[in-house]
Scaffold this active site. Structure first.
Site, mmCIF file in Angstrom:
data_model
loop_
_atom_site.group_PDB
_atom_site.id
_atom_site.type_symbol
_atom_site.label_atom_id
_atom_site.label_comp_id
_atom_site.label_asym_id
_atom_site.label_seq_id
_atom_site.Cartn_x
_atom_site.Cartn_y
_atom_site.Cartn_z
ATOM 1 N N ASN A 328 0.822 -1.210 0.000
ATOM 2 C CA ASN A 328 0.000 0.000 0.000
ATOM 3 C C ASN A 328 0.859 1.265 0.000
ATOM 4 O O ASN A 328 0.534 2.252 -0.659
ATOM 5 C CB ASN A 328 -0.934 0.014 1.212
ATOM 6 C CG ASN A 328 -2.082 -0.966 1.063
ATOM 7 O OD1 ASN A 328 -2.292 -1.532 -0.006
ATOM 8 N ND2 ASN A 328 -2.825 -1.185 2.137
ATOM 9 N N ALA A 373 -5.305 7.943 10.600
ATOM 10 C CA ALA A 373 -6.266 7.067 9.915
ATOM 11 C C ALA A 373 -5.938 5.595 10.096
ATOM 12 O O ALA A 373 -6.714 4.739 9.661
ATOM 13 C CB ALA A 373 -6.297 7.407 8.422
ATOM 14 N N LYS A 419 -19.259 3.207 14.871
ATOM 15 C CA LYS A 419 -19.279 2.002 15.714
ATOM 16 C C LYS A 419 -18.754 2.273 17.117
ATOM 17 O O LYS A 419 -18.843 1.417 17.995
ATOM 18 C CB LYS A 419 -18.483 0.890 15.039
ATOM 19 C CG LYS A 419 -19.136 0.417 13.747
ATOM 20 C CD LYS A 419 -18.262 -0.525 12.966
ATOM 21 C CE LYS A 419 -18.961 -0.976 11.693
ATOM 22 N NZ LYS A 419 -19.313 0.136 10.780
ATOM 23 N N ASN A 456 -19.951 4.223 7.352
ATOM 24 C CA ASN A 456 -19.288 3.416 6.327
ATOM 25 C C ASN A 456 -18.917 4.257 5.115
ATOM 26 O O ASN A 456 -19.594 5.223 4.788
ATOM 27 C CB ASN A 456 -20.205 2.266 5.891
ATOM 28 C CG ASN A 456 -20.445 1.280 7.005
ATOM 29 O OD1 ASN A 456 -20.760 1.664 8.129
ATOM 30 N ND2 ASN A 456 -20.317 0.006 6.724
ATOM 31 N N VAL A 457 -17.861 3.836 4.451
ATOM 32 C CA VAL A 457 -17.376 4.541 3.269
ATOM 33 C C VAL A 457 -17.479 3.602 2.076
ATOM 34 O O VAL A 457 -16.962 2.477 2.102
ATOM 35 C CB VAL A 457 -15.926 5.023 3.460
ATOM 36 C CG1 VAL A 457 -15.423 5.696 2.196
ATOM 37 C CG2 VAL A 457 -15.839 5.972 4.641
#
Length: 624
Positions: A328, A373, A419, A456-457
């Site tokens: 990544n 993040a 959440k 959510n994304v």
């Protein structure tokens, strides 16, 4: 500075000069009929070179010759009008000085500019019409295996500017493979009218009937400014029509608001769940990022990588990416260096729980803004990975936050989740504990700790959309845990832009809650994705319900009841009221958590986590 026209444009200049001579001749003939009186004919021959020279120079000066005839439009006509008007005035002045207009009828001076505008404009208009309407006969059709492919008959939904521009581009593209047949639009006043010569045949609800009546092969949705509810309705009509359909991107995604064939793409789930364009205060955002050293932890993940791309556009002094996944990190490094060659970029391959690596990054680069993040977020997996969840999501956040304080970083933005509200799972509890820690540390340090909480994304790593895509590609079944389960959804770019906005608005200690709109039922999401793939739900591809997984809620919440939400200057960002924090007890509990992690004592870890987040309720779930 005006330059002489290139040789390729000389035929155009020669044509326009001939039209000047012809216009002057016709103006005199209209006055006298034919033949001209002898004295007028003599004067005509004397002044003709003056008229042609002055008017041709004026046409050249105004750039009339530069227009491409097959693309002639209203701006070209306006250029001709200006050039003819100025040229006529110059001609009259020159003839006054030459012979005081003796032998030149005054009415001819009125006819001349009218004739010239017609003679210059008409060939250009005819060329454009010929170019746009004759390509099907003059250019060969595309071929497949030596056989011509018949152009597809196309129906455009939306008779606005975007639809008009799209049809215009189709007519200019000789081998585009489409024949636009007409438009549909819900605006009653347009019905029966014509756009680009094509009829507006009715409203969107008529699409099924008209697809059959006009033998339509494909539908294009040219409504880039449509809201999500409008788009859902249009797509439902298109699905019932039974032919393929394409769409234009939303208006904020179009470059310079221009529309052409290259913009066409398949309808995606984002088009149905996306929301109205978010207006951002980019000046405020840039002032918080520009010329500063910015660090993004988890910068290789879906949210982190998009944050990095957004930050790179805001011209920071340097961007530091801290990421534990080598691949990544390689991908985002490669992309940013290609798209932003002037960006000062530092990449750090490391884990946020590695104290030496974190301290080295802070000591070496001295970040002024940190976007945190990095997190584990898979709810069912983390239910039986308590140690990993606490170590990364809570103790890793603690370590990163404490380094921000130690190295005098002014701003630390924690990216949290819905959440974390009344958590029923380990993942949510660790994020809530991280929120509590950052709020407590804000009160006893000079670093401004800001939390941004959202749901959510769409399309993020581990989200339901990629899972459904894979299941549909295999022919199903698509698995949904419960018929009534719902979630809040937001696109990745929208989430990251609002994170940046909230980060620059915060003064320290706030929990900002992003307005996620209305929750979406996961069953609806599954049905729409199946339809968009060209299949029928529960007919071609079944949907099966597997039961709620461990730690999973039917409906998520974005804030606690006691966190009374207050408005902020941005309508999509709300502020949750702070709750009191027992800082000393929290520090003691974190020390105990560290010890329990070293001992891999999951029972003790859950117990201590429950003392930090007393609202945590771990309970078994049942299938519907």
């Amino acid at each position: 500075m005006k330059t002489f026209p290139p040789l390729i444009r000389l035929p155009v200049l020669l044509h326009d000069s001939c039209m000047v001579a012809l216009a002057w001749t016709l103006a005199l003939i209209l006055r006298y009929d034919f033949p001209l009186p002898d004295e007028t004919e003599a004067v005509f021959l004397q002044v003709l070179p003056i008229v042609v020279t002055l008017q041709s120079l004026t046409l050249w000066y105004f750039g009339v010759y530069k227009g491409i005839w097959q693309f002639s439009s209203l701006p070209d006509l306006l250029t001709i009008l200006r050039a003819v008007t100025v040229g006529t005035i110059l001609v009259i002045l020159a003839l006054v000085l030459f012979n005081r207009l003796e032998g030149i009828p005054r009415l001819a001076l009125f006819f001349y500019p009218i004739m010239l505008i017609i003679l210059l404009g008409l060939p250009r208009l005819l060329t454009r019409l010929w170019y746009e309407h004759s390509f099907l006969f003059l250019f060969p059709a595309k071929q497949l295996n030596g056989k011509p492919i018949e152009p597809q008959r196309l129906l455009v939904l939306g008779a606005g500017t975007s639809g008009e521009m799209l049809v215009r581009d189709m007519r200019r593209s000789h081998t585009c493979g489409y024949i636009p047949v007409g438009f549909l639009d819900d605006r009653q006043r347009l019905h029966g009218g014509r756009v680009q010569g094509l009829p507006v045949l009715g409203g969107i609800e008529d699409v099924c009937e008209l697809v059959k009546s006009y033998s339509i092969d494909i539908i294009v949705i040219a409504m880039p400014s449509a809201t999500d509810s409008q788009m859902q309705r249009v797509v439902e009509h298109c699905e019932r029509a039974g032919v393929p359909f394409r769409t234009l991107p939303k208006i904020q995604e179009l470059n310079n608001q221009s529309v052409n064939l290259n913009n066409l793409r398949e309808v995606s789930i984002d088009d149905l769940l996306g929301r109205e364009k978010v207006q951002l205060d980019w000046q405020l955002i840039q002032s918080g990022i520009a010329d500063k050293v910015v660090m993004v932890s988890g910068g290789g993940g879906s949210i982190g990588a998009e944050l990095c791309r957004q930050i790179a556009r805001l011209k920071p002094q340097a961007l530091v990416i801290f990421e534990q996944c080598e691949f990544n990190l390689y991908k985002i490094d490669l992309q940013l260096r290609h798209e932003f060659p002037q960006l000062t970029l530092h990449i750090c391959l490391g884990d946020i729980v590695d104290k030496v690596a974190v301290q080295d990054a802070f000591q070496r680069y001295q970040p002024q803004v940190v976007f945190h993040a990095a997190a584990y977020k898979h709810v069912p997996m983390l239910q039986c990975q308590t140690r990993a969840a606490i170590r990364n999501n809570l103790l890793g956040t603690k370590q990163l936050a404490e380094m921000a304080v130690k190295y005098h970083c002014p701003i630390f933005v924690l990216i949290s989740t819905d959440k974390a509200v009344n958590p029923t799972n380990i993942m949510g509890a660790t994020k809530r504990a991280a929120e509590i820690f950052c709020q407590g540390l804000n009160a006893c340090s000079n670093t401004h700790f800001i939390t941004v909480r959202f749901g959510n994304v769409l399309g993020s790593a581990g989200s339901v959309v990629p899972l459904f895509k894979a299941q549909i590609a295999k022919g199903g079944p698509v698995t949904v845990t419960h018929p009534d389960i719902s979630r809040y959804f937001m696109t990745i770019p929208e989430a990251c832009q609002l994170i940046l906005q909230a980060g620059t608005m915060g003064k320290g200690g706030e929990i900002f809650v992003l307005d996620m709109g209305k929750p979406i039922k996961i069953s609806y999401l599954a049905e729409q994705m199946i339809r968009l793939s060209g299949h029928r739900p529960n007919h071609d591809i079944p949907i099966i319900y597997t039961g709620l997984r461990a730690g999973e809620k039917l409906h998520e919440e974005l804030f606690y009841a006691e966190e009374k939400l207050n408005p902020t200057p941005h309508p999509k960002i709300l502020l949750a009221a702070q709750r009191p924090i027992e800082w000393i007890q929290l520090q003691d509990a974190l020390i105990e958590l560290q010890t329990a992690c070293e001992q891999a004592n999951d029972t003790q870890l859950q117990y201590i986590l429950n003392t930090i987040v007393p609202e945590l309720q771990l309970h078994p779930t049942h299938a519907p």
